[in-house]
Design an enzyme around this catalytic site. Structure first.
Site, mmCIF file in Angstrom:
data_model
loop_
_atom_site.group_PDB
_atom_site.id
_atom_site.type_symbol
_atom_site.label_atom_id
_atom_site.label_comp_id
_atom_site.label_asym_id
_atom_site.label_seq_id
_atom_site.Cartn_x
_atom_site.Cartn_y
_atom_site.Cartn_z
ATOM 1 N N THR A 87 51.215 90.000 21.092
ATOM 2 C CA THR A 87 51.571 88.601 20.588
ATOM 3 C C THR A 87 50.259 87.963 20.942
ATOM 4 O O THR A 87 49.913 87.501 22.236
ATOM 5 C CB THR A 87 52.736 88.288 21.280
ATOM 6 O OG1 THR A 87 54.051 89.181 21.089
ATOM 7 C CG2 THR A 87 53.180 86.991 20.930
ATOM 8 N N GLY A 140 64.634 83.782 30.182
ATOM 9 C CA GLY A 140 63.389 84.271 30.979
ATOM 10 C C GLY A 140 62.914 85.603 30.341
ATOM 11 O O GLY A 140 62.953 85.726 29.064
ATOM 12 N N CYS A 180 58.283 87.544 27.768
ATOM 13 C CA CYS A 180 57.742 87.170 26.336
ATOM 14 C C CYS A 180 58.233 85.700 25.957
ATOM 15 O O CYS A 180 57.488 84.957 25.732
ATOM 16 C CB CYS A 180 58.504 88.210 25.425
ATOM 17 S SG CYS A 180 57.723 89.987 25.753
ATOM 18 N N ARG A 219 60.165 89.141 35.301
ATOM 19 C CA ARG A 219 59.464 88.299 35.177
ATOM 20 C C ARG A 219 59.766 87.194 34.752
ATOM 21 O O ARG A 219 60.742 87.053 33.515
ATOM 22 C CB ARG A 219 58.174 88.525 34.035
ATOM 23 C CG ARG A 219 57.178 89.735 34.569
ATOM 24 C CD ARG A 219 56.258 90.087 33.313
ATOM 25 N NE ARG A 219 57.176 91.184 32.260
ATOM 26 C CZ ARG A 219 56.683 91.484 31.332
ATOM 27 N NH1 ARG A 219 55.459 91.329 30.824
ATOM 28 N NH2 ARG A 219 57.448 92.306 30.371
#
Length: 436
Positions: free
Chosen positions: A121, A259, A262, A332
């Site tokens: 991305t 969350g 990404c 993450r």
């Protein structure tokens, strides 16, 4: 077809194993020797349903191998680049260090007619810049964004809901699109739409999709904020508006927000890129979406504090969940862990449990208490907060059983995933997000 996959993190490892599972000969390449050793042994380095099975099958069949030697990419017809694009440490923009390094490292091993397919991305405009490096080798750059949902990544790779290919204009682009059609033939043969675009459109498809999802989630969380001061029930509100075909009910679930690795960083990078292009006002709403998302985490903490009459210090609080979503061990930017850390900061004795993410969580937040067994974690708790909607908590934990273990009967449902009536009937004081 012979394929190389550059980068064997979450995206790359899944893509490599999935491509081998549909019949291609795949070599995965990464600079991390430990990761390569693990994958070469047929062991998945992270939890993702279905990955272990196709990884093992690929290694045993000889269709899949892993190495740290970029020279092993030579001879492959298509080279997928699936390295990370993390948020820059000093700003919102995406860090393209790994993408640039991967392409630079690949250049000496490209041959005439090869395809370099970017899957990472990236900010719009990146593919055009990289094409200037790739084209002189005789290879062609295409942008083939991924649309993986963690917990469903294997299925989304093998049987995606759409395929997008950003290609250069003219005959070169047509040839590149045909090669990708050949790679993805099993999916296309089943009717998966194959959409051919220019570079910029392909880059924007991924970030705009994430921005739209973030907007939908943030909208219903904003409505939860209004519901909390009016006495309305946001779950009923979401059900009512979700029946409108123009709106739909997917991603209309209020809670502690989104969350993961990404969605948060992608919408921030999108905002940063729009600013660079002089169109920051076009996506200014994304900054507010980010703020709404962060406020919901704080609201969950407030509910726990209010439920304990402001006396959080030395109270034992069990946090059900650590991963940012179920069916993953990814922590993450996890809202679940953020809530746990905030409660710990208020002096609570926090015990975190999770079916898959304890090891990752403990490595990053060793100050918290961790228990693998759910019932052990619940034992003696003054309050319980559900922050990741694993089936182990929302379906398989009865309120009566939970009450037999805990010291108190306060539950905060950070995901609005419990049956509020059933928990209240069992004697619990139930608090939801945006619910009376």
């Amino acid at each position: 077809m012979q394929i190389s996959v550059i980068g064997c993190g979450y995206l790359g490892a899944v893509h490599a194993a999935a491509m081998a599972s549909i019949g291609h000969d795949v070599v995965g390449i990464d600079v991390d020797q430990r990761k390569i050793d693990t994958l070469s042994q047929g062991k998945a380095p992270f939890f993702e349903p279905g990955l272990q099975e196709i990884l093992t099958a690929g290694i045993e069949s000889g269709k899949l191998r892993f190495t740290t030697d970029m020279a092993e990419a030579q001879g492959s017809k298509v080279h997928f680049v699936g390295v990370g694009t993390p948020q820059q440490k000093d700003g919102y923009a995406a860090d393209l260090t790994y993408v640039n390094a991967a392409v630079e490292g690949l250049l000496p091993y490209l041959s005439e007619g090869d395809l370099v397919a970017g899957k990472s991305t990236v900010p719009v405009g990146t593919a055009a810049d990289l094409a200037e490096k790739v084209t002189p080798t005789g290879a062609t750059l295409v942008w083939n964004p991924e649309f993986l949902r963690e917990g469903w990544a294997v299925q989304d790779t093998i049987d995606p809901d759409r395929l997008v290919a950003g290609v250069p204009a003219g005959a070169e682009g047509e040839r590149a699109a045909d090669i990708l059609r050949e790679i993805y033939y099993p999916s296309i043969d089943k009717g998966t739409p194959f959409i051919v675009t220019d570079y910029a459109t392909a880059e924007l498809v991924k970030v705009s999709a994430n921005a739209f999802l973030a907007t939908k989630i943030s909208f219903i969380n904003a409505m939860a904020e209004i519901a909390e001061v009016t006495g309305a029930d946001v779950t009923q509100l979401a059900e009512a508006i979700g029946h409108d075909a123009r709106i739909g009910n997917q991603f209309l679930k209020a809670g502690i927000g989104f969350g993961g690795g990404c969605l948060p960083k992608d919408i921030r990078a999108f905002s940063a890129r729009a600013e660079e292009l002089g169109r920051g006002e076009s996506v200014a709403f994304l900054r507010e979406m980010d703020e709404i998302n962060m406020r919901r985490r704080e609201r969950a903490v407030q509910l726990v504090v209010e439920a304990l009459d402001g006396q959080v210090f030395e109270k034992k609080i069990t946090v059900l969940g650590a991963a940012f979503k179920p069916h993953s061990d990814d922590i993450r930017d996890s809202p679940a862990l953020d809530v746990a850390v905030r409660l710990h900061g208020l002096g609570a004795k926090v015990t975190v449990t999770d079916p898959a993410a304890i090891e990752n969580a403990q490595r990053v937040h060793p100050q918290l208490g961790y228990v693998q067994d759910r019932d052990e974690a619940l034992t003696g708790a003054d309050a319980v907060i559900v922050v990741t909607e694993w089936d182990e908590y929302r379906r398989q934990l009865s309120p009566e059983h939970a009450a037999s273990l805990t010291a108190g009967t306060i539950v905060v449902d950070g995901r609005n995933c419990l049956d509020a009536a059933a928990w209240r009937a069992a004697g619990w004081t139930y608090y939801g997000m945006g619910r009376p």
